[in-house]
Design an enzyme around this catalytic site. Structure first.
Site, short mmCIF file in Angstrom:
data_model
loop_
_atom_site.label_atom_id
_atom_site.label_comp_id
_atom_site.label_asym_id
_atom_site.label_seq_id
_atom_site.Cartn_x
_atom_site.Cartn_y
_atom_site.Cartn_z
CE LYS A 201 -1.94 2.72 2.84
NZ LYS A 201 -1.83 3.99 2.10
CD GLU A 275 12.73 3.53 8.41
OE1 GLU A 275 12.52 4.47 9.22
OE2 GLU A 275 12.88 3.70 7.20
CB CYS A 309 12.83 8.28 8.81
SG CYS A 309 13.56 7.23 7.56
CD GLU A 406 10.17 12.05 12.08
OE1 GLU A 406 9.02 11.59 12.20
OE2 GLU A 406 11.10 11.39 11.58
P1 NAI Z 1 1.59 7.95 8.45
O1 NAI Z 1 2.36 7.06 9.35
O2 NAI Z 1 0.17 8.24 8.80
O3 NAI Z 1 1.57 7.33 6.96
C1 NAI Z 1 2.46 6.35 6.48
C2 NAI Z 1 1.70 5.27 5.76
O4 NAI Z 1 0.85 4.60 6.69
C3 NAI Z 1 0.78 5.78 4.65
O5 NAI Z 1 0.77 4.82 3.61
C4 NAI Z 1 -0.58 5.81 5.34
O6 NAI Z 1 -1.66 5.69 4.46
C5 NAI Z 1 -0.49 4.59 6.22
N1 NAI Z 1 -1.38 4.58 7.39
C6 NAI Z 1 -1.90 5.64 8.06
N2 NAI Z 1 -2.64 5.22 9.10
C7 NAI Z 1 -2.59 3.86 9.08
C8 NAI Z 1 -3.15 2.84 9.91
N3 NAI Z 1 -3.91 3.14 10.96
N4 NAI Z 1 -2.88 1.55 9.61
C9 NAI Z 1 -2.08 1.23 8.57
N5 NAI Z 1 -1.55 2.15 7.75
C10 NAI Z 1 -1.79 3.45 8.00
O7 NAI Z 1 2.42 9.28 8.29
P2 NAI Z 1 1.89 10.72 7.78
O8 NAI Z 1 0.56 11.01 8.40
O9 NAI Z 1 1.98 10.73 6.32
O10 NAI Z 1 2.98 11.70 8.38
C11 NAI Z 1 2.92 12.12 9.74
C12 NAI Z 1 4.31 12.25 10.30
O11 NAI Z 1 4.92 10.98 10.35
C13 NAI Z 1 5.26 13.10 9.48
O12 NAI Z 1 5.13 14.45 9.77
C14 NAI Z 1 6.59 12.55 9.89
O13 NAI Z 1 7.02 13.14 11.10
C15 NAI Z 1 6.31 11.08 10.14
N6 NAI Z 1 6.69 10.23 8.98
C16 NAI Z 1 7.80 9.45 9.08
C17 NAI Z 1 8.21 8.70 8.00
C18 NAI Z 1 9.44 7.85 8.05
O14 NAI Z 1 10.02 7.60 7.02
N7 NAI Z 1 9.82 7.35 9.18
C19 NAI Z 1 7.50 8.74 6.72
C20 NAI Z 1 6.31 9.55 6.73
C21 NAI Z 1 5.95 10.27 7.83
#
Ligand code: NAI
Ligand code: MG
Length: 502
Positions: A201, A275, A309, A406
């Site tokens: 996804k 991760e 990240c 972050e």
């Molecule tokens: P997110 O963690 O909500 O999204 C990442 C992925 O998880 C997307 O594909 C999203 O559709 C999916 N997702 C969201 N809720 C889910 C759930 N309950 N169950 C399964 N999958 C789910 O991150 P978001 O909202 O895009 O960004 C928020 C913050 O997270 C950012 O500001 C940043 O600080 C952090 N982040 C960290 C990342 C990393 O590489 N470690 C990548 C993206 C965001």
């Protein structure tokens, strides 16, 4: 599928940030790339609409234009994808000799190389990152991950002497928007090499390169159902995580969602690797090569607009070097070019989304309110699209929010230290533990720090270097499990007996 519909380059952001910049796009960077009006889900080898007919718009961050409508999968679509992955795992991909699987992975790697320009332009338009980064980092590294794991596919039984791992089965993979194609490659290549099949996804905002990769999988004749791509939002991700037909979940994204997934999976017997976020310390000693360290710090925080990240978002600079280092850094920041991500001279592209821009602004405001000193080079930003200037804060203390949370944007928090012991203590004073950087001339000091920094990756006199042979992953709230290298295979194999504990 709807008829092919090329979206011409929409009006490009024309204002610039930084004095020396001129907008002069090279022909190859003109933004022309095939983008369909509508995209389906990729299930059982075919593109198909979501059962309920729902779609999600995909927005270009640099222009706010809608690039395409993408099918939005719900639980019924996820169910169909999991069933296709199960059939493919049991009948085709699981029983296939590793040497045959390797051929497919090599083919995919070669096709990514052949279609590199198309993938890079698409990634930049959908994500907002500078074309130079898509072209020189994201796309070549994605190909390398397939090459690397193609090499493993027929040698997996040699990876862990004394134990033979079996494929886990059907893997559910959820990835974020900051490196859409590269994260797909990081996740897919090792899973496939080990004999698993996948339901992937992509993030709701960045499905386009994953769907282009699906075309490449078709072109490579990958058997149907080995990889399925279900687009959608967090609800789609949650449906995938909950699905009883999934044997393992691999997630990259926010710590908040990572914790929620852990709770969902507790007691189900499904495997999990996570991760998550980071707040990496970049430790700079007075004896370092200062100009190189300045470049490293710039790369560490401004690469991909800081949507990384493992970004070096906390600079710990030795007190004796602080003033000189900050002076050089701020001067260097004035030369960072912010603007059209498709221009190959751009250093800092568009912030990925309105939501991320709001989060960055909020945290920067908290830094000002808490009394830290804000530094931003003067300049105008384009009126349309999502933009944020390169930003640094001095006078930051360990308790300030901008030192702990972050930000995931182009914002650097600068702290100081006096002794190596204090540097270690401050660097480790975070709930995260994904990466760290050390700049010093002394090899013994590098080793001393590398042993003490609680971070999955410690870069020395460099930063943000990635290699498919090197394991990547975190400690503490940055997650668990490794991606890349021999260690990364462990995440996609099941071992009998006690070996997995090792
Ligand atoms: P997110 O963690 O909500 O999204 C990442 C992925 O998880 C997307 O594909 C999203 O559709 C999916 N997702 C969201 N809720 C889910 C759930 N309950 N169950 C399964 N999958 C789910 O991150 P978001 O909202 O895009 O960004 C928020 C913050 O997270 C950012 O500001 C940043 O600080 C952090 N982040 C960290 C990342 C990393 O590489 N470690 C990548 C993206 C965001
Ligand atoms: Mg979220």
């Amino acid at each position: 599928m709807a008829a092919k519909d090329t979206v011409a380059a929409t009006a490009r952001p024309s204002l610039t940030f930084g004095a020396t910049w001129k907008y002069a796009p090279a022909p190859e960077d003109s933004g022309q790339v095939r983008i369909e009006a509508r995209y389906g889900l990729f299930v059982a080898g075919k593109f198909q609409p979501a059962k309920a007919g729902r779609t999600l718009p995909v927005v270009e961050p640099a222009t706010e234009a809608v690039l395409a409508e993408v099918a939005h999968a719900d639980a019924a679509d996820v169910d169909r994808a999991v069933a296709a992955a199960r059939r493919a795992q049991q009948r085709v991909w699981g029983p296939m000799p590793g040497a045959h699987r390797a051929r497919y992975l090599y083919r995919i790697a070669r096709l990514i190389q052949e279609r590199a320009r198309e993938l890079a332009v698409l990634e930049t338009r959908n994500g907002g990152k500078p074309i130079r980064e898509s072209r020189d980092v994201d796309v070549p590294l994605a190909a390398q991950h397939f090459f690397h794991h193609a090499g493993w596919a027929d040698k997996v039984h040699l990876a862990f002497p004394g134990a033979v791992g079996q494929p886990i089965g059907v893997i559910g993979q959820v990835i974020p928007w900051n490196f859409p194609l590269l994260m797909a490659a990081w996740k897919l290549a090792p899973a496939l090499a080990c004999g698993n099949t996948v339901v992937l996804k992509p993030a709701e905002t960045t499905p386009l390169t994953a769907l282009r990769l699906a075309e490449i999988l078709q072109q490579a004749d990958l058997p149907e159902g080995v990889v399925n791509i279900v687009c959608g939002d967090g609800g789609t991700g949650a449906a995938l995580v909950r699905h009883p037909g999934i044997d393992k979940v691999a997630f990259t994204g926010s710590t908040e969602v990572g914790k929620e997934i852990q709770r969902t999976l507790a007691g189900t017997g499904k495997d999990l690797t996570l991760e998550l976020g980071g707040k990496a310390a970049h430790v700079v000693f007075e004896d370092c090569a200062v100009d190189q360290a300045v470049e490293g710090v710039v790369r560490g925080i401004f690469f991909n607009q800081g949507h990384v990240c493992c970004a070096g978002s906390r600079l710990l600079v030795q007190e004796s070097l602080h003033d000189l280092f900050v002076e050089k850094l701020l001067r260097r920041m004035e030369r960072i070019r912010v603007g059209d991500p498709l221009d190959k001279n751009t250093d800092l592209g568009a912030i990925h989304s309105r939501a991320q821009l709001d989060k960055i602004r909020g945290l920067v405001e908290s830094g000002v309110a808490e009394g830290c000193t804000l530094h931003q080079p003067a300049g105008a930003l384009p009126a349309k699209g999502y933009w944020y200037p390169p930003t640094a804060f001095t006078g930051v203390g360990p308790a300030h929010r901008i030192a702990r949370e972050e930000i995931f944007g182009p914002v650097l928090s600068i702290l100081t230290f006096r002794t190596p012991e204090e540097a270690v203590e401050k660097a480790n004073n975070t709930p995260y533990g994904l990466s760290a950087g050390v700049w010093t001339d002394k090899g013994a000091r590098i080793l001393w720090l590398a042993e003490r920094l609680r971070a999955g990756v410690v870069w020395n006199n460099t930063f943000n270097r990635f290699d498919p042979a090197a394991p990547f992953g975190g400690y503490k709230e940055s997650g668990f499990g490794r991606e890349g290298g021999r260690q990364g295979l462990r995440a996609y194999l099941r071992f009998s007996g006690s070996f997995r504990q090792g």
